[in-house]
Design an enzyme around this catalytic site. Sequence first.
Site, PDB file in Angstrom:
ATOM      1  N   ILE A  96       0.830  -1.206   0.000  1.00 56.75           N
ATOM      2  CA  ILE A  96       0.000   0.000   0.000  1.00 56.75           C
ATOM      3  C   ILE A  96       0.862   1.252   0.000  1.00 56.75           C
ATOM      4  O   ILE A  96       0.505   2.266  -0.614  1.00 56.75           O
ATOM      5  CB  ILE A  96      -0.983  -0.002   1.196  1.00 56.75           C
ATOM      6  CG1 ILE A  96      -2.066   1.062   1.012  1.00 56.75           C
ATOM      7  CG2 ILE A  96      -0.245   0.210   2.508  1.00 56.75           C
ATOM      8  CD1 ILE A  96      -2.990   0.805  -0.154  1.00 56.75           C
ATOM      9  N   LYS A 118      -5.432   2.976   7.488  1.00 61.32           N
ATOM     10  CA  LYS A 118      -6.565   2.255   8.085  1.00 61.32           C
ATOM     11  C   LYS A 118      -6.222   0.781   8.259  1.00 61.32           C
ATOM     12  O   LYS A 118      -5.454   0.226   7.474  1.00 61.32           O
ATOM     13  CB  LYS A 118      -7.833   2.443   7.236  1.00 61.32           C
ATOM     14  CG  LYS A 118      -7.749   1.855   5.813  1.00 61.32           C
ATOM     15  CD  LYS A 118      -8.095   0.388   5.779  1.00 61.32           C
ATOM     16  CE  LYS A 118      -7.851  -0.236   4.448  1.00 61.32           C
ATOM     17  NZ  LYS A 118      -8.029  -1.699   4.444  1.00 61.32           N
ATOM     18  N   ASP A 136     -10.421  -6.193   6.960  1.00 66.02           N
ATOM     19  CA  ASP A 136      -9.418  -5.251   6.471  1.00 66.02           C
ATOM     20  C   ASP A 136      -9.936  -4.505   5.241  1.00 66.02           C
ATOM     21  O   ASP A 136      -9.882  -3.275   5.196  1.00 66.02           O
ATOM     22  CB  ASP A 136      -8.104  -5.970   6.167  1.00 66.02           C
ATOM     23  CG  ASP A 136      -7.015  -5.017   5.713  1.00 66.02           C
ATOM     24  OD1 ASP A 136      -6.404  -4.369   6.577  1.00 66.02           O
ATOM     25  OD2 ASP A 136      -6.785  -4.914   4.487  1.00 66.02           O
ATOM     26  N   SER A 174      11.666   0.771   7.424  1.00 61.33           N
ATOM     27  CA  SER A 174      11.108  -0.524   7.045  1.00 61.33           C
ATOM     28  C   SER A 174      12.168  -1.595   7.206  1.00 61.33           C
ATOM     29  O   SER A 174      13.359  -1.333   6.986  1.00 61.33           O
ATOM     30  CB  SER A 174      10.619  -0.493   5.596  1.00 61.33           C
ATOM     31  OG  SER A 174      10.083  -1.747   5.209  1.00 61.33           O
ATOM     32  N   ARG A 175      11.741  -2.794   7.581  1.00 62.51           N
ATOM     33  CA  ARG A 175      12.694  -3.896   7.690  1.00 62.51           C
ATOM     34  C   ARG A 175      13.094  -4.428   6.316  1.00 62.51           C
ATOM     35  O   ARG A 175      14.186  -4.969   6.156  1.00 62.51           O
ATOM     36  CB  ARG A 175      12.091  -5.036   8.513  1.00 62.51           C
ATOM     37  CG  ARG A 175      11.940  -4.726   9.994  1.00 62.51           C
ATOM     38  CD  ARG A 175      11.320  -5.885  10.740  1.00 62.51           C
ATOM     39  NE  ARG A 175       9.976  -6.190  10.255  1.00 62.51           N
ATOM     40  CZ  ARG A 175       9.219  -7.182  10.708  1.00 62.51           C
ATOM     41  NH1 ARG A 175       9.694  -7.981  11.653  1.00 62.51           N
ATOM     42  NH2 ARG A 175       8.006  -7.385  10.233  1.00 62.51           N
TER      43      ARG A 175
END
Length: 307
Positions: free
Chosen positions: A11, A87, A165, A33-34
């Site tokens: 996303i 969200k 979701d 971010s990993r």
Amino acid sequence: MKVALVGIGKIAVDQHVPAIANSDDWELSATVSRNGSVEGVPAFTDLGEMLSAHPEVRVVSLCLPPVPRFDSAMQALRAGRHVMLEKPPGATIAECHALDAAAREAGLTIYATWHSRHADMVAAAKDWLAKRRLRRMTVTWKEDVRRWHPGQAWIWEPGGLGVFDPGINALSIVTEILPDDIHVASAELDVPSNCQTPIGARIAFHHPKGAEVTATFDWRQDGDQIWRIEAETDDGTLTLADGGAVMAVDGTPTGTAAPLSGEYPRLYAEMAALVTKGRRDMDLRPMVLATDALALGRRIATDPFHD
């Protein structure tokens, strides 16, 4: 304003990065971010390190899964940064209230975003329904989880919401366009035997003026994907299709647009306005409906799910 994007997944890459890049309000100054990064942007694997290294970053936009999001959001608020939440805004209602209270106490902006509310025809649908008495509303949200959420195992774990979701996108539109608040009366949840969250749901709602309001969510859809809301009133029937991008009244289209085309740019424009005005927006009504359905829903065991 300088913004950092936390959680460089699908996303973020598909929607957040282009929306920021095409905005006059924002500059993407760092990522956390990993596994992911954005070319040309300083990348970190630890949020604390990014906050220390980039004091000029005013806003942190969180695209992490719901369960780890609270700790990151609180860390950003404690560092004096405004926070934007993908969200759903968290894994529980209580932690969302805690974030809102922390932002209020610090004088910071926090924004629980609901991108589907910014689909092209949602505002027009809200205006149309405001002048009419609702008799029946039917929500149908059916899509293929393997197409839209490949390899995202967290969705099937506690706090991952499962089919809610995407279903919460529908609930965000419903709570925006209905003049009256509704609440969950009953629900049935299809839960794969190897998962903790549902892959399908059927929900009945209580409407204060007696309208019949129901929703069907399913993540096992083959063929055409369906994101549709139909509202029958005392003066015609309104239909929102393609997630709110297309609207028709009694079968006659009133406007069309490409799904998602303007939703995320509008979210970032709204975040810029909130920060400028020193305001917060933590509307949790869609999440209340989703979590109430999970609380009240009768669970029906279904076949195991394999990605």
